[in-house]
Design a protein around this motif. Sequence first.
Motif, PDB file in Angstrom:
ATOM      1  N   ASP A   1       0.878  -1.167   0.000  1.00 58.91           N
ATOM      2  CA  ASP A   1       0.000   0.000   0.000  1.00 58.91           C
ATOM      3  C   ASP A   1       0.920   1.222   0.000  1.00 58.91           C
TER       4      ASP A   1
ATOM      5  N   GLU B   1       0.442   4.280   0.121  1.00 61.32           N
ATOM      6  CA  GLU B   1       0.079   5.382   1.021  1.00 61.32           C
ATOM      7  C   GLU B   1       0.637   5.187   2.416  1.00 61.32           C
ATOM      8  N   THR B   2       0.636   3.940   2.870  1.00 60.60           N
ATOM      9  CA  THR B   2       1.064   3.679   4.246  1.00 60.60           C
ATOM     10  C   THR B   2       2.394   2.940   4.314  1.00 60.60           C
ATOM     11  N   GLY B   3       2.813   2.338   3.200  1.00 54.50           N
ATOM     12  CA  GLY B   3       4.036   1.545   3.216  1.00 54.50           C
ATOM     13  C   GLY B   3       3.832   0.133   3.741  1.00 54.50           C
TER      14      GLY B   3
ATOM     15  N   PHE C   1      -4.200   2.721  12.363  1.00 55.47           N
ATOM     16  CA  PHE C   1      -2.980   2.193  11.774  1.00 55.47           C
ATOM     17  C   PHE C   1      -2.128   1.674  12.919  1.00 55.47           C
TER      18      PHE C   1
ATOM     19  N   TYR D   1       6.473  10.725   8.957  1.00 49.90           N
ATOM     20  CA  TYR D   1       5.634   9.568   8.606  1.00 49.90           C
ATOM     21  C   TYR D   1       4.317   9.639   9.354  1.00 49.90           C
TER      22      TYR D   1
ATOM     23  N   HIS E   1       2.096  12.277   7.927  1.00 49.01           N
ATOM     24  CA  HIS E   1       1.516  11.787   6.675  1.00 49.01           C
ATOM     25  C   HIS E   1       0.365  10.823   6.966  1.00 49.01           C
ATOM     26  N   LEU E   2       0.594   9.915   7.939  1.00 46.23           N
ATOM     27  CA  LEU E   2      -0.436   8.917   8.238  1.00 46.23           C
ATOM     28  C   LEU E   2      -1.713   9.544   8.797  1.00 46.23           C
TER      29      LEU E   2
ATOM     30  N   VAL F   1      -3.760  10.119   5.832  1.00 49.03           N
ATOM     31  CA  VAL F   1      -4.241   8.852   5.247  1.00 49.03           C
ATOM     32  C   VAL F   1      -5.352   8.269   6.115  1.00 49.03           C
TER      33      VAL F   1
ATOM     34  N   ARG G   1      -9.389   7.646   5.334  1.00 45.93           N
ATOM     35  CA  ARG G   1      -9.994   6.308   5.421  1.00 45.93           C
ATOM     36  C   ARG G   1     -11.110   6.275   6.474  1.00 45.93           C
TER      37      ARG G   1
END
Lengths: 789, 271
Positions: A648, A650-652, B176, B248, B251-252, B255, B259
């Motif tokens: 993915d 976007e998330t790695g 996540f 990171y 960024h998440l 994301v 979602r």
Amino acid sequence: MSATGIGAAVRRKEDLRFITGKGQYTDDVSRPGQAHIYFVRSPHAHARIKRIDTKTAAGMPGVVGIVTGAEFAESKLGNLICGWTVLSKDGSPMKMAPHPALAVGKACHVGDPVAVVVADTLAQAKDAAEKINVDYEILPAVVDPTKAAGKGAPLIHDAAPNNTIYNWHIGDHDATAAAFRGAKHVTKLEFVNNRLVPNAMEPRAALAEYDAGTQHLTLWNATQNPHVARLVISAFVGIAPENKLRVIAPDVGGGFGSKIFIYPEEVVCLWAARQFNRPVKWTAERSESFISDAHGRDHVTTAELALDADHKITGLKVKTVANLGAYMSTFSSAVPTFLYATLLSGQYAIPHIYAEVDAVYTNTVPVDAYRGAGRPEATFVVERLVEAAARELDLDPADLRKKNFVKTFPYQTAVASLYDAGDYNASLQKALQIHDYKGFGKRKRESEKNGKIRGIGFATYIEACGVAPSSLVGQLGAGVGLWESAEVRVNPTGSVELLTGCHAHGQGHETTFAQLVAERLGIGIDQVNVVHGDTDKVQFGMGTYGSRSGAVGMSAIVKALDKVEAKAKKIAAHLLEAAEGDIVFKDGKFTVAGTDRSVAWGELALAAYVAHKFPTGEIEPGLKETAFYDPTNFTFPAGCHICEVEIDPETGVTSVVGWTAVDDFGTVINPMIVEGQVHGGVAQGVGQALLEHTVYNDSGQLVSGSYMDYAMPRADNLPSLKVDMTVTKCPSNPLGIKGCGEAGAIAAPAAVMNAITNALGTEKIDMPATPAAVWSTIQQLNKTRLAAE
Amino acid sequence: MYAFTYHRATGLRHAANLLEKLEDPKILAGGQTLLPTMKQRLASPTNLIDLDKVEGMSEITAAGRSVTIGALTRHNDVHKSPIVQQAIPALAYLAGLIGDPAVRHRGTIGGSVANNDPNADYPAACLALGATIVTNKRKIAADEFFKGLFETALEPNEIITKITFPVPKKAGYYKFRNQASRFALVGVFVAKRPSEIRVAVTGAGSSGVFRVPSFEEALKKRFSPKSLEGLTIPADGMASDIHGSAEYRAHLVNVCARRAVAAADEKTPAE
Ligand SMILES: Cc1cc2nc3c(=O)[nH]c(=O)nc-3n(C[C@H](O)[C@H](O)[C@H](O)COP(=O)(O)OP(=O)(O)OC[C@H]3O[C@@H](n4cnc5c(N)ncnc54)[C@H](O)[C@@H]3O)c2cc1C
């Protein structure tokens, strides 16, 4: 094939007790008057111990005794040793620094034990330990193996200048250099083989008891090889003569190599049991395991592959720095040398190979054999290079492999191994078909539609199992021989005790060994009891690691069964009044050939013990035979694993979405157990590739020292695996067994990383390919792409 | 673990009395945070007051436009509750993502909220849904409750009794996971409420759960993942460790927010 014989997927006999909580592990054993020991460990990676003040602690409730490293040293016991001598290029022996069970003067890694407290209860021992005041002078530490030998790195041991243990090499330097000069194409890669923490489910444990009456010591120990433990503790550490020490390895909950070694804790427990005349128990806590179980892997490697115009591999050059940690653990020297570089030919006919390995000390937990031990590292080097070469040359990686496979056997590699049998293309072709390799393009487009990047990777691995021919390992510097022993003890009623020098800690020997004996004697597997793990019960044996129990241990059983059968035939001939040569043994019955006169196994066993009217001059009563089997070669299991991943972007996050394993393990005794071994191995390999991240910071603290930070593979990290087999029998042992214990862990890291690098279109990413690492690799690639546009 | 004295509270008042009276007391709910900490000798209360047998603290009720969950309600019971699944499916879904089955059958919502672990899931839900944390002394709005890493507005001897969640028009959660602990590396709870839209983030921030006003603004215009595309939040203020850099995590957050919005539109299935 009988319902329970060789090749039958019999359910494991031992599982009833394991899954109903009836197993007996070291920590389940308790002795009257037992005390508990607590190890005071260095919180610093490298520190001089200036003073240890134990006065307050000694007065705490329940304290039996407190011993510092310096006090323990007064007992003049031997140090812990590395039992395999490796020579440097110049012929000089490896620089092994002393490894006292308790640190004296200096602590060399976080977790290095510096003192112990023995108390009535564990809580009391801990309370007292908190009152021990250790005055440390913190020294600079080095944790990075590539910096350990460099200028400015702190010297860890006087015995090893530049922190260098050896500069070893194998192969032909000049011929390999010439091959590279003549090469049409050279593929070069650099990689890190990440350090792993073993994490057996049962933590290490020891319980020692001293019998002052007989001056006999008993050690219950979570070990993979009780006899070797007894030998080393007696002969090298010198705790007690071998005949005054009994080592019992009861049920052991996983080892993966980490319980092969002789550690400080068992030595100190034995010593303390005698010193204080109390049974002394220690069980590691998980956070203690992280900083005291020998870790695995930790290589930094540069490797180059040379190919000619016809895409034939003509040479391989490898330079590896291996981190052995703060002390040399029991077999640490052999892992990055003889267990690693001798497999660098992979499944390929590579005429010229040259490998150099520098082993260094660092201020980290010692590193030793861990599932696969050297072989996963070798496979990673070869398989990553071959895959990258195929990409650079725009070839199908399956075709490039096929072209270069060893096709005729025996095959002498350029790095000492003599491959005896295999059909590498057969497993590759079968895997391609099972995996639906042809359908990959379509699946990749499907993934793209969902915003995912799909990749595919191979690992056509080889390993050397069945360790090992004693004379060969002797020439290579091993301090022991690696044969195995078995004793078949037939009872008067015809049931059997099988005493083996192997040791089971998850492998299922109680079932597979019984399958062999039962089939051979025509009795039920329930009539065969496998006895192992107690030096007072079982003849000397070398234990279990390196997939040796099938190939070597079962060969010893076959030899012992041959002897039993020979004697039984003599007895049958006497009972049936026939010539010995006329007796046929089949389906549990001894028959005079060509007649219906027979005697059943059970009757014969009874007759052997009753011995009425026995011609005792010719035949001794009883039926019990022992055999020692020394293999003539390693065995060479091999296979093809194909991994498919979806990333993915976007998330790695990398998801393993497909896995095919086609392995050639030679003869398979129990396919269900073998499949389980493949599953477990693949899970561990996927763990190494995606999850398991051992992080030391610059001051030598283990940052990933618990499950909050160290990720072990879980069931949902894996897809459903497609596991199949091809079979070429091993020609060097009677059953044709090759071994299966490490295969998955060897193949998986290379297969996963080949799939990830295929998906990302770059070779520049190291294990573990965590989401953060994959994501930042993608960011980097995007930046480079933007800059190029 | 150090020695301590164990007390079984028979009722809320009994628990409160013990808390006032005893030296160095601590409440034990599910024990999923407190006990491991005590085992590691990082916490050492002299007196442990177990709420386990206190009645009336693990009920889930719906009244008007809100759902109230007793502080002692186990994560699994929130996850499986028909009331929660019906009214706020995203909350039921969130509870099912906490830890493993053993943790979910012991751990409680009150314990989780009182603990305010920066990587815990419930704080994001409380903040986004505009929950009210009810104690034996007062009512505290979620906005006032979470004060930083493991810090809350609770006074030393205050006991959470229940938590009231206004029912949103729709809501979604996206977690996540940290691959090792499986706590939230970043978790974003998005709630579309009658009066406002809230985006609450757990895991990412270096000082605990927080809201993202710029995302809320964008979603107010149109409640769609697309509205968040291209929006960023600064890496400043994000946590950074071996599991991910501040960049990171920042960024998440985007994301996960997108979602979560998508999940809210799908009426998150509470599996
Ligand atoms: C393996 C594992 C995985 C986990 N994974 C997650 C995860 O993914 N996401 C997540 O959010 N959490 C996770 N947790 C934490 C879990 O949710 C805990 O249950 C929760 O954080 C604490 O709740 P508890 O009932 O167990 O509280 P306890 O451990 O009993 O108490 C925690 C603290 O809160 C106080 N306290 C408890 N109840 C009250 C009350 N009613 N009023 C005032 N103070 C109170 C206690 O005194 C203590 O200080 C995990 C825990 C474990 C062990």
